[in-house]
Write a protein that holds these residues in place. Structure first.
Motif, short mmCIF file in Angstrom:
data_model
loop_
_atom_site.label_atom_id
_atom_site.label_comp_id
_atom_site.label_asym_id
_atom_site.label_seq_id
_atom_site.Cartn_x
_atom_site.Cartn_y
_atom_site.Cartn_z
N ALA A 2 47.90 46.19 -23.56
CA ALA A 2 47.90 44.73 -23.45
C ALA A 2 48.96 44.26 -22.47
O ALA A 2 50.12 44.70 -22.54
CB ALA A 2 48.13 44.10 -24.82
N ARG A 3 48.56 43.42 -21.53
CA ARG A 3 49.41 42.76 -20.54
C ARG A 3 49.89 43.70 -19.43
O ARG A 3 50.59 43.27 -18.53
CB ARG A 3 50.58 42.05 -21.22
CG ARG A 3 50.11 41.02 -22.25
CD ARG A 3 51.21 40.54 -23.16
NE ARG A 3 52.06 39.54 -22.50
CZ ARG A 3 53.16 39.05 -23.05
NH1 ARG A 3 53.54 39.47 -24.24
NH2 ARG A 3 53.88 38.16 -22.41
N ASP A 4 49.48 44.99 -19.46
CA ASP A 4 49.65 45.85 -18.30
C ASP A 4 48.66 45.41 -17.22
O ASP A 4 47.61 44.82 -17.52
CB ASP A 4 49.34 47.31 -18.64
CG ASP A 4 50.36 47.98 -19.53
OD1 ASP A 4 51.42 47.38 -19.79
OD2 ASP A 4 50.07 49.11 -19.99
N GLY A 5 48.94 45.74 -15.98
CA GLY A 5 47.99 45.53 -14.90
C GLY A 5 47.48 46.85 -14.37
O GLY A 5 48.20 47.86 -14.37
N ALA A 6 46.23 46.84 -13.91
CA ALA A 6 45.66 48.01 -13.25
C ALA A 6 45.06 47.55 -11.93
O ALA A 6 44.13 46.73 -11.91
CB ALA A 6 44.59 48.66 -14.12
N ARG B 95 35.61 46.84 -2.35
CA ARG B 95 36.25 45.74 -3.07
C ARG B 95 37.51 46.23 -3.77
O ARG B 95 37.73 47.43 -3.94
CB ARG B 95 35.29 45.15 -4.12
CG ARG B 95 33.95 44.71 -3.58
CD ARG B 95 34.04 43.41 -2.84
NE ARG B 95 34.41 42.31 -3.72
CZ ARG B 95 34.54 41.04 -3.31
NH1 ARG B 95 34.35 40.74 -2.03
NH2 ARG B 95 34.88 40.08 -4.14
N LYS B 96 38.31 45.27 -4.21
CA LYS B 96 39.50 45.58 -5.01
C LYS B 96 39.38 44.84 -6.35
O LYS B 96 38.89 43.71 -6.39
CB LYS B 96 40.77 45.13 -4.29
CG LYS B 96 41.06 45.89 -3.00
CD LYS B 96 42.34 45.38 -2.35
CE LYS B 96 42.62 46.06 -1.02
NZ LYS B 96 42.91 47.48 -1.16
N ALA B 97 39.83 45.48 -7.40
CA ALA B 97 39.84 44.85 -8.72
C ALA B 97 41.25 44.89 -9.29
O ALA B 97 42.02 45.82 -9.02
CB ALA B 97 38.88 45.55 -9.67
N TYR B 98 41.57 43.86 -10.06
CA TYR B 98 42.83 43.86 -10.81
C TYR B 98 42.48 43.49 -12.24
O TYR B 98 41.87 42.44 -12.50
CB TYR B 98 43.83 42.86 -10.22
CG TYR B 98 45.25 43.15 -10.66
CD1 TYR B 98 46.03 44.10 -10.00
CD2 TYR B 98 45.81 42.49 -11.74
CE1 TYR B 98 47.32 44.40 -10.41
CE2 TYR B 98 47.10 42.77 -12.16
CZ TYR B 98 47.85 43.71 -11.50
OH TYR B 98 49.13 44.01 -11.90
N LEU B 99 42.83 44.36 -13.18
CA LEU B 99 42.43 44.21 -14.57
C LEU B 99 43.66 44.12 -15.46
O LEU B 99 44.62 44.89 -15.28
CB LEU B 99 41.56 45.40 -14.99
CG LEU B 99 41.06 45.45 -16.43
CD1 LEU B 99 39.67 46.12 -16.48
CD2 LEU B 99 42.02 46.23 -17.34
N VAL B 100 43.62 43.19 -16.41
CA VAL B 100 44.70 43.04 -17.40
C VAL B 100 44.06 42.81 -18.77
O VAL B 100 43.29 41.86 -18.93
CB VAL B 100 45.63 41.85 -17.06
CG1 VAL B 100 46.76 41.77 -18.08
CG2 VAL B 100 46.20 41.98 -15.65
N PRO B 101 44.35 43.63 -19.77
CA PRO B 101 43.94 43.31 -21.12
C PRO B 101 44.84 42.20 -21.69
O PRO B 101 46.07 42.33 -21.68
CB PRO B 101 44.15 44.62 -21.90
CG PRO B 101 44.32 45.69 -20.85
CD PRO B 101 44.94 44.99 -19.68
#
Length: 232
Positions: free
Chosen positions: A204-208, A184-190
């Motif tokens: 905050a507002r960065d993407g991973a 799977r792939k995940a994309y996380l943003v605080p």
């Protein structure tokens, strides 16, 4: 693998009424290395000024999830749906065979949203819209599924795709795990705060962009509000 996408590296444009940042290619911003992440197609970070918004416009064949970070957004569509979704709540629009809608910030303060588009697995179905509150206290210290294409996620808003949108609120020092799976792939943003994933600090507002990881382990460096898409 974890690829950090700092907020100041995102594309976008300030239109006055709308300050839009794009994690992926969108509108006038195109980066051939950032066109999608699995079936996740769009993640926009929008700041909408008071008493402004998006006039009626069409969509089709897309699952559109709106996560309200501050303020509120008012939706109205040609199916007769109308609703106000406020901070911490989520709305889902399955565009299906076609829908026309507007989204306005009718508040006296600016509204901040994440708008997430995921490509559908199922097509040819009638459009639909729904919204639901997700109190932040109920996702304290753990991930809660906000929108899902899986039948066993009973408490989540339904989407027509092989994906989940999940959220968590973590106090500084707390750790939460998410069973992603290496395929799977995940994309996380605080939305707020800052977290650490392996050796990476995500502000905050960065993407991973995350892949090839069986279990995702996230530690809050500050009090944090996190949104994550688990994509095919």
């Amino acid at each position: 693998m974890i690829e950090l996408r700092p907020f100041d590296s995102l594309g976008g444009e300030n239109h006055g009424w709308l300050d839009a940042k794009h994690h992926f290619s969108f509108a006038g911003y195109h980066d051939p290395k950032r066109t999608h992440w699995g079936n996740l197609r769009v993640w926009n970070d929008d700041v909408i000024q008071a008493k402004t918004g998006f006039p009626p416009h069409p969509h089709r064949d897309m699952e559109i999830i709106t996560y309200v970070r501050e303020g509120a957004i008012t939706h109205e569509d040609n199916l007769g749906n109308k609703g106000r979704t406020e901070a911490g709540d989520v709305q889902v629009m399955s565009a299906g065979t076609g829908i026309r809608h507007s989204e306005y910030n009718m508040e006296d303060v600016e509204t901040r949203i994440f708008q997430i588009w995921i490509m559908p697995t199922r097509q040819g179905e009638a459009p639909s819209w729904g919204a639901k509150p997700f109190p932040k206290g109920e996702r304290s210290g753990k991930f809660v599924t906000l929108a899902s294409g899986y039948a066993n996620d009973d408490d989540a808003l339904p989407i027509r795709t092989d994906a989940r949108v999940v959220g968590a609120t973590l106090k500084a020092g707390e750790t939460a795990e998410y069973p992603l799976g290496v395929d799977r792939k995940a994309y996380l943003v605080p939305a707020t705060g800052a977290v650490q994933i392996d050796e990476h600090r995500v502000n905050a507002r960065d993407g991973a962009a995350i892949s090839d990881l069986d279990v995702l382990r996230i530690t809050a460096l500050e009090d944090s509000e996190i949104v994550l898409v688990d994509a095919a």
